[in-house]
Design a protein around this motif. Sequence first.
Motif, PDB file in Angstrom:
ATOM      1  N   THR A  47     -32.349 -18.676  12.337  1.00 34.91           N
ATOM      2  CA  THR A  47     -33.402 -19.563  12.844  1.00 34.91           C
ATOM      3  C   THR A  47     -32.840 -20.936  13.179  1.00 34.91           C
ATOM      4  O   THR A  47     -33.346 -21.622  14.066  1.00 34.91           O
ATOM      5  N   HIS A  48     -31.783 -21.343  12.466  1.00 34.01           N
ATOM      6  CA  HIS A  48     -31.293 -22.712  12.566  1.00 34.01           C
ATOM      7  C   HIS A  48     -30.089 -22.866  13.487  1.00 34.01           C
ATOM      8  O   HIS A  48     -29.459 -23.931  13.515  1.00 34.01           O
ATOM      9  N   ALA A  49     -29.752 -21.844  14.251  1.00 34.50           N
ATOM     10  CA  ALA A  49     -28.655 -21.963  15.206  1.00 34.50           C
ATOM     11  C   ALA A  49     -28.979 -23.048  16.234  1.00 34.50           C
ATOM     12  O   ALA A  49     -30.136 -23.221  16.626  1.00 34.50           O
ATOM     13  N   THR A  50     -27.959 -23.763  16.672  1.00 34.78           N
ATOM     14  CA  THR A  50     -28.151 -24.814  17.667  1.00 34.78           C
ATOM     15  C   THR A  50     -27.389 -24.549  18.957  1.00 34.78           C
ATOM     16  O   THR A  50     -27.476 -25.339  19.896  1.00 34.78           O
ATOM     17  N   GLU A  51     -26.646 -23.443  19.012  1.00 40.35           N
ATOM     18  CA  GLU A  51     -26.003 -23.025  20.252  1.00 40.35           C
ATOM     19  C   GLU A  51     -25.752 -21.523  20.181  1.00 40.35           C
ATOM     20  O   GLU A  51     -25.681 -20.927  19.112  1.00 40.35           O
ATOM     21  N   ILE A  52     -25.619 -20.922  21.346  1.00 43.57           N
ATOM     22  CA  ILE A  52     -25.523 -19.474  21.448  1.00 43.57           C
ATOM     23  C   ILE A  52     -24.316 -18.927  20.696  1.00 43.57           C
ATOM     24  O   ILE A  52     -24.343 -17.804  20.181  1.00 43.57           O
ATOM     25  N   PHE A  53     -23.253 -19.708  20.573  1.00 40.58           N
ATOM     26  CA  PHE A  53     -22.027 -19.227  19.922  1.00 40.58           C
ATOM     27  C   PHE A  53     -22.248 -18.916  18.445  1.00 40.58           C
ATOM     28  O   PHE A  53     -21.495 -18.153  17.850  1.00 40.58           O
ATOM     29  N   GLN A  54     -23.270 -19.520  17.833  1.00 40.08           N
ATOM     30  CA  GLN A  54     -23.558 -19.281  16.425  1.00 40.08           C
ATOM     31  C   GLN A  54     -24.371 -17.999  16.205  1.00 40.08           C
ATOM     32  O   GLN A  54     -24.591 -17.598  15.063  1.00 40.08           O
TER      33      GLN A  54
ATOM     34  N   GLU B 269     -31.450 -22.298  29.345  1.00 36.70           N
ATOM     35  CA  GLU B 269     -30.149 -22.253  29.986  1.00 36.70           C
ATOM     36  C   GLU B 269     -29.041 -22.412  28.946  1.00 36.70           C
ATOM     37  O   GLU B 269     -29.255 -22.989  27.873  1.00 36.70           O
ATOM     38  N   PHE B 270     -27.855 -21.916  29.286  1.00 38.14           N
ATOM     39  CA  PHE B 270     -26.676 -22.040  28.436  1.00 38.14           C
ATOM     40  C   PHE B 270     -26.462 -23.494  28.049  1.00 38.14           C
ATOM     41  O   PHE B 270     -26.613 -24.387  28.874  1.00 38.14           O
ATOM     42  N   PRO B 271     -26.123 -23.787  26.770  1.00 34.28           N
ATOM     43  CA  PRO B 271     -25.829 -22.869  25.656  1.00 34.28           C
ATOM     44  C   PRO B 271     -26.969 -22.775  24.641  1.00 34.28           C
ATOM     45  O   PRO B 271     -26.724 -22.650  23.446  1.00 34.28           O
ATOM     46  N   ALA B 272     -28.208 -22.846  25.081  1.00 38.36           N
ATOM     47  CA  ALA B 272     -29.345 -22.854  24.168  1.00 38.36           C
ATOM     48  C   ALA B 272     -29.380 -21.593  23.310  1.00 38.36           C
ATOM     49  O   ALA B 272     -29.164 -20.483  23.808  1.00 38.36           O
ATOM     50  N   PRO B 273     -29.653 -21.717  22.009  1.00 39.32           N
ATOM     51  CA  PRO B 273     -29.818 -20.537  21.157  1.00 39.32           C
ATOM     52  C   PRO B 273     -31.137 -19.843  21.471  1.00 39.32           C
ATOM     53  O   PRO B 273     -32.130 -20.498  21.805  1.00 39.32           O
TER      54      PRO B 273
END
Length: 547
Positions: free
Chosen positions: A145-152, A333-337
Amino acid sequence: MTADHCSDDLGPVELEIARNRFESTAEEIGTALIRTSYSPNIKDRRDCSAGVYSPTGELIAQAEHIPLHLGLMPTMVRNVLAEVGTGSLEPGDVLISNNPYLGGSHLPDTCLVTPVFADGRLVAVVANMAHHVDVGGIVPGSMATHATEIFQEGVRIPPVKLVQRGELRTDLIALLMANVRTADKTRGDLMAQLAANRLGERRIGEMVAEWGPGLFRRSCSALVRYAERRTRAAVAALPDGIASFTDHLEHDGVEPRSIPITATVRKRGDVVEIDLTASADQVPGAVNCSYAVTEACAGYVVKALTDPTLPSNAGLMRPVRVLTRPGSVCAAEFPAPVANGNTQTAQRIVDALLGAFAQIVPDRVPAASSGSMSIVTIGGRDPRTGRYYSYVETYGGGQGAGPHADGDSAVHTHMTNTRNTPCEVIEREYPLRVDRYAIARGTGGAGRWRGGDGLIREITLTDGAATAVVATARVDSRPWGLHGGRDATGARIAVTHRDSGTTELPAMSSVRLEAGATLSVRTAGGGGFGKDRSTAAGVEGSVGAQA
């Protein structure tokens, strides 16, 4: 059906034969995936979908699986084919991707696309999508829930060939499995997806052999035109009008905040325009969703309010125009989680659309349902085996009451259509014990027609340590009633630790569990519809206030 049929359109009998043949093929693909999968999330909960497409990715037929998957898969398939290029495809190839920015939902939903050739010519595409129990990322289950970018959130797979000329790319499989916790389940489920598409490829080949390539192509086109005609007629039967409605998410995953979702519906003649451009900008947390998710919500609402028997193919969306704003919570849009965009925001988009349509066709729109897919993941390393595990399940809630009936209790609503995981399966597969599983009586909103009740599930970790992630909604707000019906009771999340008592948690939460800790989730009920003697003196449902 015979190969010497010369008309561009099929007769009614032939059209019905073609429709059932294609739909049964899609259903068979889905059934094969369910029966051969490894994880309870697919084989028990049926968190998967399947369809048949034209060589360009135009949807021809779907199985009756999950509205969210089914609504976004055409965009995903079309973009995957465009990225790879159909000219580079060969017999025996299979493509894979989970990229939400190309039309996917979130990273666990992985799509496999299999081109179908006949006499060296691409004639169709079969595809399926399945939610994998782990694709890496910062929490087990890949639903932070707390990711701040797609890489996470896990491994993002661009459109690539998983199988090339019939040969499985073991190097790619090895790369993917090195980045997930549950490699055995994930690999097994991928193989089930491959096998299911292979079955669909055979069935399409049988149709082409039986009908001939010409009639096969005409059948695909005729089915799409038929769906468009019926959808336009159904839309035309609704009164013309323009209406707007704003509903809100209460948490962005990082912190509590009010996130407006604004829908404007413009209906004229046989066309309907659905405008989400006034919704909030994309947010730091994981409740953003792709534009394809928003399109799926629009298609679902139009079909539900006009004619639920409309064929689900590309023709359904031709009279529907969906407007989104890139960089918004409805078109991230990238990199939004995006992990929880489909489980939370999709349901709120539906609520906003229903609130707008309620002003145009008040006799067709139900009150708000529980407003979330209420996804729960618990994962860690099982001390009994030394292996990682990931329990993933979405919980049902109360269905909003309608103009002519009470809402159902403890069911999946709107964009989700999965089953539950049996308690026995949970306790067999994971170091978890189900202490309570019941309907949350009295949580539905009162009214002439009463909203359905939510559900309660309490789960105790029996061994080791684990991370639990819960994403629900309507904790601080309530599902609204309609036409004098009362709002429903909201959701509640709590954790009871062995040594420190019980703590209530916000709508989007991540918590560390130790052996003996109990997680309790109560989902929201559904709103009531219409006044009765107990509500006659009460205020109107909140649609009137937000319109």
